[in-house]
Enzyme design. Sequence first.
Site, PDB file in Angstrom:
ATOM      1  N   ARG A  43     -36.259 -12.863  30.663  1.00  0.00           N
ATOM      2  CA  ARG A  43     -35.012 -12.658  29.918  1.00  0.00           C
ATOM      3  C   ARG A  43     -34.488 -14.219  29.698  1.00  0.00           C
ATOM      4  NH1 ARG A  43     -31.805  -7.700  32.009  1.00  0.00           N
ATOM      5  NH2 ARG A  43     -32.739  -6.360  30.212  1.00  0.00           N
TER       6      ARG A  43
ATOM      7  N   GLN B  21     -35.564 -12.713  23.416  1.00  0.00           N
ATOM      8  CA  GLN B  21     -34.417 -11.538  23.432  1.00  0.00           C
ATOM      9  C   GLN B  21     -34.703 -10.493  22.230  1.00  0.00           C
ATOM     10  OE1 GLN B  21     -30.846 -13.691  22.576  1.00  0.00           O
ATOM     11  NE2 GLN B  21     -29.955 -13.062  24.794  1.00  0.00           N
TER      12      GLN B  21
ATOM     13  N   ASP C 229     -37.014  -7.710  23.652  1.00  0.00           N
ATOM     14  CA  ASP C 229     -36.504  -7.252  24.749  1.00  0.00           C
ATOM     15  C   ASP C 229     -36.437  -5.631  24.773  1.00  0.00           C
ATOM     16  OD1 ASP C 229     -35.733  -6.672  27.248  1.00  0.00           O
ATOM     17  OD2 ASP C 229     -34.164  -8.134  27.535  1.00  0.00           O
TER      18      ASP C 229
ATOM     19  N   SER D  89     -33.637  -4.028  26.909  1.00  0.00           N
ATOM     20  CA  SER D  89     -32.137  -4.382  26.398  1.00  0.00           C
ATOM     21  C   SER D  89     -31.938  -3.274  25.094  1.00  0.00           C
ATOM     22  CB  SER D  89     -32.089  -5.719  25.766  1.00  0.00           C
ATOM     23  OG  SER D  89     -31.861  -6.726  26.867  1.00  0.00           O
TER      24      SER D  89
ATOM     25  N   TYR E 251     -30.513 -10.892  36.755  1.00  0.00           N
ATOM     26  CA  TYR E 251     -30.279  -9.474  37.514  1.00  0.00           C
ATOM     27  C   TYR E 251     -29.449  -9.666  38.770  1.00  0.00           C
ATOM     28  CZ  TYR E 251     -34.061  -7.936  34.335  1.00  0.00           C
ATOM     29  OH  TYR E 251     -34.900  -7.803  33.260  1.00  0.00           O
TER      30      TYR E 251
HETATM   31  P1  NAD Z   1     -29.954  -3.782  35.161  1.00  0.00           P
HETATM   32  O1  NAD Z   1     -30.197  -2.585  34.280  1.00  0.00           O
HETATM   33  O2  NAD Z   1     -30.851  -4.362  36.040  1.00  0.00           O
HETATM   34  O3  NAD Z   1     -28.740  -3.266  35.858  1.00  0.00           O
HETATM   35  C1  NAD Z   1     -27.459  -2.721  35.185  1.00  0.00           C
HETATM   36  C2  NAD Z   1     -26.326  -3.420  36.086  1.00  0.00           C
HETATM   37  O4  NAD Z   1     -26.037  -2.878  37.213  1.00  0.00           O
HETATM   38  C3  NAD Z   1     -26.369  -4.877  36.252  1.00  0.00           C
HETATM   39  O5  NAD Z   1     -25.108  -5.432  35.371  1.00  0.00           O
HETATM   40  C4  NAD Z   1     -26.246  -5.238  37.559  1.00  0.00           C
HETATM   41  O6  NAD Z   1     -25.516  -6.269  38.070  1.00  0.00           O
HETATM   42  C5  NAD Z   1     -25.454  -3.663  38.080  1.00  0.00           C
HETATM   43  N1  NAD Z   1     -25.627  -3.457  39.496  1.00  0.00           N
HETATM   44  C6  NAD Z   1     -26.579  -3.684  40.319  1.00  0.00           C
HETATM   45  N2  NAD Z   1     -26.473  -3.429  41.481  1.00  0.00           N
HETATM   46  C7  NAD Z   1     -24.908  -3.162  41.671  1.00  0.00           C
HETATM   47  C8  NAD Z   1     -24.130  -2.530  42.354  1.00  0.00           C
HETATM   48  N3  NAD Z   1     -24.377  -2.370  43.858  1.00  0.00           N
HETATM   49  N4  NAD Z   1     -22.998  -2.231  42.132  1.00  0.00           N
HETATM   50  C9  NAD Z   1     -22.472  -2.393  40.935  1.00  0.00           C
HETATM   51  N5  NAD Z   1     -22.996  -2.782  39.785  1.00  0.00           N
HETATM   52  C10 NAD Z   1     -24.601  -3.106  40.254  1.00  0.00           C
HETATM   53  O7  NAD Z   1     -29.421  -4.878  34.129  1.00  0.00           O
HETATM   54  P2  NAD Z   1     -29.344  -5.256  32.576  1.00  0.00           P
HETATM   55  O8  NAD Z   1     -28.216  -4.319  32.034  1.00  0.00           O
HETATM   56  O9  NAD Z   1     -30.816  -5.061  32.246  1.00  0.00           O
HETATM   57  O10 NAD Z   1     -28.901  -6.682  32.629  1.00  0.00           O
HETATM   58  C11 NAD Z   1     -28.589  -7.624  33.676  1.00  0.00           C
HETATM   59  C12 NAD Z   1     -28.192  -8.963  32.877  1.00  0.00           C
HETATM   60  O11 NAD Z   1     -29.085  -9.612  32.056  1.00  0.00           O
HETATM   61  C13 NAD Z   1     -26.997  -9.043  31.849  1.00  0.00           C
HETATM   62  O12 NAD Z   1     -26.082  -9.913  32.188  1.00  0.00           O
HETATM   63  C14 NAD Z   1     -27.500  -9.125  30.665  1.00  0.00           C
HETATM   64  O13 NAD Z   1     -26.459  -9.706  29.844  1.00  0.00           O
HETATM   65  C15 NAD Z   1     -28.563  -9.946  30.842  1.00  0.00           C
HETATM   66  N6  NAD Z   1     -29.553 -10.108  29.837  1.00  0.00           N
HETATM   67  C16 NAD Z   1     -30.060 -11.226  29.390  1.00  0.00           C
HETATM   68  C17 NAD Z   1     -31.189 -11.219  28.462  1.00  0.00           C
HETATM   69  C18 NAD Z   1     -31.669 -12.455  27.932  1.00  0.00           C
HETATM   70  O14 NAD Z   1     -31.165 -13.585  28.037  1.00  0.00           O
HETATM   71  N7  NAD Z   1     -32.724 -12.389  27.009  1.00  0.00           N
HETATM   72  C19 NAD Z   1     -31.550  -9.846  27.938  1.00  0.00           C
HETATM   73  C20 NAD Z   1     -31.208  -8.962  28.588  1.00  0.00           C
HETATM   74  C21 NAD Z   1     -30.006  -8.906  29.473  1.00  0.00           C
END
Ligand code: NAD
Length: 373
Positions: A121, A126, A129, A132, A229
């Site tokens: 990430r 990006q 990914d 995403s 994460y």
């Molecule tokens: P994910 O699919 O692993 O999880 C989904 C969401 O569930 C996350 O926001 C996580 O914090 C939340 N979660 C986990 N346990 C929880 C709990 N007990 N109660 C409530 N919520 C809970 O995560 P994701 O959607 O793939 O992305 C996570 C982060 O990564 C985001 O901030 C996203 O913006 C970032 N991201 C960065 C890049 C990059 O920089 N290339 C790319 C994709 C995502």
Amino acid sequence: MKIAILKERRDGETRVAATPESVKKLIAAGHDIQIEKDAGASASMPDSQYEAVGAKLGTLAATLKGADAVFAVRAPDAETLAKLPKGCLLVGQLEPHGDKARAKAFAEAGVNALAMEFTPRITRAQAMDALSSQSNLAGYRAVIEASQIYRRAFPMMMTAAGTIAAAKVFVMGAGVAGLQAIATARRLGAVVTATDVRPAAKEQVASLGAKFVAVEDEEFKAAETAGGYAKEMSKEYQAKQAELVASHIARQDVVVTTALIPGRPAPKLITKAMVEAMKPGSVIVDLAAPMGGNCELTKADEIVEHKGVSIAGFSNLPGRLAADASSLYARNLVNLTPLLVGEDGALAPHWDDEIIIGMTLTRDGKVVHETLK
Ligand code: NAD
């Protein structure tokens, strides 16, 4: 390089790893594209469209013949894996988390496997990914599915016969899927609240016009890993969170859950008792179904009805938007391709690049990913 695209064989998989648009780009970059007949049919992409842009269509055996790389949506089944040319590169969503047996099977098949789920990430990655791109669509589709199951309207409606109240939608987990679910529910006119354990989510939720509801203690402030994460939360935090959720959820009409911790079972956020406190007619769509579900009553690929509350556990929501999901996924692969070839366009993965290092499960007959050795 010769790239093979197979028809996906997993039950219910409707996506395809290349679209006429991506094939056109790959051919323009000098690659040969061999596609199994009917590979795009379930994503509304007929063979004629691939042929029109210069792909070679054929049987499974013809498609794999001489392939340097196989681009896939999901991991091939054992029978197909055995047919892959030795030394070829397999790129796909290979569900690699903690699955040592699967990684071993790739190594034994002599396949160099790259898992799209392990794309680091970082900004540079990006556009590659797939987690995403697919989560975005899943978040959207979850709300659309919920609106189908829910027997009421989402927006407030003022009619001559009286007013209908707006639906109350609660999104649990405000990552990529959750934020898109919030935006979609808002567009449909719902009143939206959301929760997460990562502090960064708070501002993002607010910027979409939803209210953030969470236990914001010291543990919350440190819940995000360096990789972006969530961490698995302590028993104490989980108890506080359950108390908050129990009182909030009883007043909601629709709940969309998306909470995941990479490589771990999904956190259980909604108990049976919480479901029983919801009004009849309420709907839960659980995106975490493939990882065991965020709700205790979720069953993958079923809509369970419990005391008037519907709990939907679709395990492949991007597959319910096969054309768009395939388009974005195929673009992720096109964007990755320059890291798979040398200057002459022949297969030569950049093994020392941090993106490729992060994604590589097996190389030259060995399991190399540090989490799977
Ligand atoms: P994910 O699919 O692993 O999880 C989904 C969401 O569930 C996350 O926001 C996580 O914090 C939340 N979660 C986990 N346990 C929880 C709990 N007990 N109660 C409530 N919520 C809970 O995560 P994701 O959607 O793939 O992305 C996570 C982060 O990564 C985001 O901030 C996203 O913006 C970032 N991201 C960065 C890049 C990059 O920089 N290339 C790319 C994709 C995502």
